[in-house]
Write a protein that holds these residues in place. Sequence first.
Motif, PDB file in Angstrom:
ATOM      1  N   ALA A  50      -9.154   9.643  -3.533  1.00 29.07           N
ATOM      2  CA  ALA A  50      -8.176   9.855  -2.474  1.00 29.07           C
ATOM      3  C   ALA A  50      -7.450  11.172  -2.652  1.00 29.07           C
ATOM      4  N   THR A  51      -6.921  11.686  -1.552  1.00 37.26           N
ATOM      5  CA  THR A  51      -6.082  12.889  -1.597  1.00 37.26           C
ATOM      6  C   THR A  51      -4.771  12.621  -0.875  1.00 37.26           C
ATOM      7  N   ALA A  52      -4.249  11.415  -1.028  1.00 40.56           N
ATOM      8  CA  ALA A  52      -2.967  11.047  -0.422  1.00 40.56           C
ATOM      9  C   ALA A  52      -1.907  11.114  -1.514  1.00 40.56           C
ATOM     10  N   PHE A  53      -1.542  12.331  -1.875  1.00 38.80           N
ATOM     11  CA  PHE A  53      -0.674  12.513  -3.036  1.00 38.80           C
ATOM     12  C   PHE A  53       0.740  11.982  -2.815  1.00 38.80           C
ATOM     13  N   ALA A  54       1.230  12.068  -1.593  1.00 40.34           N
ATOM     14  CA  ALA A  54       2.557  11.514  -1.321  1.00 40.34           C
ATOM     15  C   ALA A  54       2.577  10.014  -1.583  1.00 40.34           C
ATOM     16  N   SER A  55       1.470   9.348  -1.286  1.00 42.83           N
ATOM     17  CA  SER A  55       1.370   7.913  -1.553  1.00 42.83           C
ATOM     18  C   SER A  55       1.426   7.639  -3.051  1.00 42.83           C
ATOM     19  N   ASP A  56       0.768   8.498  -3.846  1.00 40.93           N
ATOM     20  CA  ASP A  56       0.819   8.334  -5.300  1.00 40.93           C
ATOM     21  C   ASP A  56       2.243   8.493  -5.824  1.00 40.93           C
ATOM     22  N   LYS A  95      -7.663   6.073  -9.436  1.00 40.66           N
ATOM     23  CA  LYS A  95      -6.353   5.535  -9.074  1.00 40.66           C
ATOM     24  C   LYS A  95      -5.357   5.987 -10.132  1.00 40.66           C
ATOM     25  N   LEU A  96      -4.495   6.899  -9.766  1.00 41.80           N
ATOM     26  CA  LEU A  96      -3.659   7.567 -10.746  1.00 41.80           C
ATOM     27  C   LEU A  96      -2.548   6.691 -11.314  1.00 41.80           C
ATOM     28  N   GLY A  97      -1.924   5.890 -10.503  1.00 43.72           N
ATOM     29  CA  GLY A  97      -0.784   5.115 -10.963  1.00 43.72           C
ATOM     30  C   GLY A  97      -1.156   3.740 -11.468  1.00 43.72           C
ATOM     31  N   HIS A 126       0.830  -1.209   0.000  1.00 39.69           N
ATOM     32  CA  HIS A 126       0.000   0.000   0.000  1.00 39.69           C
ATOM     33  C   HIS A 126       0.867   1.262   0.000  1.00 39.69           C
ATOM     34  N   SER A 127       1.885   1.232  -0.802  1.00 39.55           N
ATOM     35  CA  SER A 127       2.876   2.302  -0.996  1.00 39.55           C
ATOM     36  C   SER A 127       3.914   2.371   0.119  1.00 39.55           C
ATOM     37  N   LEU A 128       3.808   1.545   1.157  1.00 35.44           N
ATOM     38  CA  LEU A 128       4.754   1.603   2.271  1.00 35.44           C
ATOM     39  C   LEU A 128       6.180   1.301   1.823  1.00 35.44           C
ATOM     40  N   GLU A 129       6.339   0.357   0.923  1.00 36.81           N
ATOM     41  CA  GLU A 129       7.692   0.031   0.478  1.00 36.81           C
ATOM     42  C   GLU A 129       8.337   1.225  -0.214  1.00 36.81           C
ATOM     43  N   GLY A 130       7.539   1.988  -0.950  1.00 37.97           N
ATOM     44  CA  GLY A 130       8.074   3.197  -1.567  1.00 37.97           C
ATOM     45  C   GLY A 130       8.533   4.196  -0.533  1.00 37.97           C
ATOM     46  N   PHE A 131       7.759   4.393   0.516  1.00 37.05           N
ATOM     47  CA  PHE A 131       8.161   5.291   1.605  1.00 37.05           C
ATOM     48  C   PHE A 131       9.448   4.794   2.254  1.00 37.05           C
ATOM     49  N   ALA A 132       9.538   3.475   2.457  1.00 35.43           N
ATOM     50  CA  ALA A 132      10.727   2.904   3.092  1.00 35.43           C
ATOM     51  C   ALA A 132      11.958   3.079   2.208  1.00 35.43           C
TER      52      ALA A 132
END
Length: 289
Positions: A267-273, A149-151, A87-93
Amino acid sequence: MYREDHDTTGPGTRASGSGTRASGPGTRASGSGTRASGPGTRTSGPGTQAPAPAASAGPAEPSLAHLLVGLQLTDSAFPSGFYTLSHSLEGFAQARAVDSETLPALLESLLVHGVGPADATALALAHRATREGRPETVALVDEHLFATKLGQEMRRAATRTGRQLLDLAAEVYGCPEIAAYHARVVRREVPGTQAVAAGITYAATGVPVRQAVACDLFAFCASFAGAALRLRLTDHRRAQVMLHAVAPAIERTVEAALRRELADVGATAFASDIMSGRHERAEARLFAS
């Protein structure tokens, strides 16, 4: 067209089941845990005090059968494909934008600003439409959610897990609504996003909409926590503390999702996108999203 990228004895005596001991007045008969004696004894005749009836669900309490469905669908052993997602966590990591201290805040943010306004809202709308027998409205919700879902990674993850859920749920529960929508997904008439698939499944099995949304949001949080464990961002004890602490946010998100309309889905979680987009192009990946 949508494509998948990848249950008598004598006087004064009471006897019951096998193994009962019976004798004269004042005797204990030990069949089904019953006690019988002389005058004044409780017996099964007129005036007897019957055992209290078993507790049953009150009018406002969900059916136990519905609760069990919810537990099954949120179980990490249910092979819907959530195990493959971060859920995008790996990208954040990978960007070193999250650590063990900021992990709970990230989960709540994704819940309130991402999954809640988008997937949870779509689930509630699809659930209502399924209960009312409006399959075309379900399809409309599905298409709308897919478009928000943008990506590519997020779209692919949503449709892959949605198709898997419909396929398995049709076999497990045997509900025609589930099978019919799965057939449309196979024919690529509709995208078959996970949230809409879950809405259909919960509605077809009779799970109330509020409980359905809460179950799916908890499944998201549990999946997120599992990904954090595999990414070594937390340990098992702290992961459980995090899941308990996010409960009030889940409650707020459920209520908000139940009030929204189709036009509000998104959604408005742009950092996640952004992190998801970077994750798509990462050379090494542990998760599909």
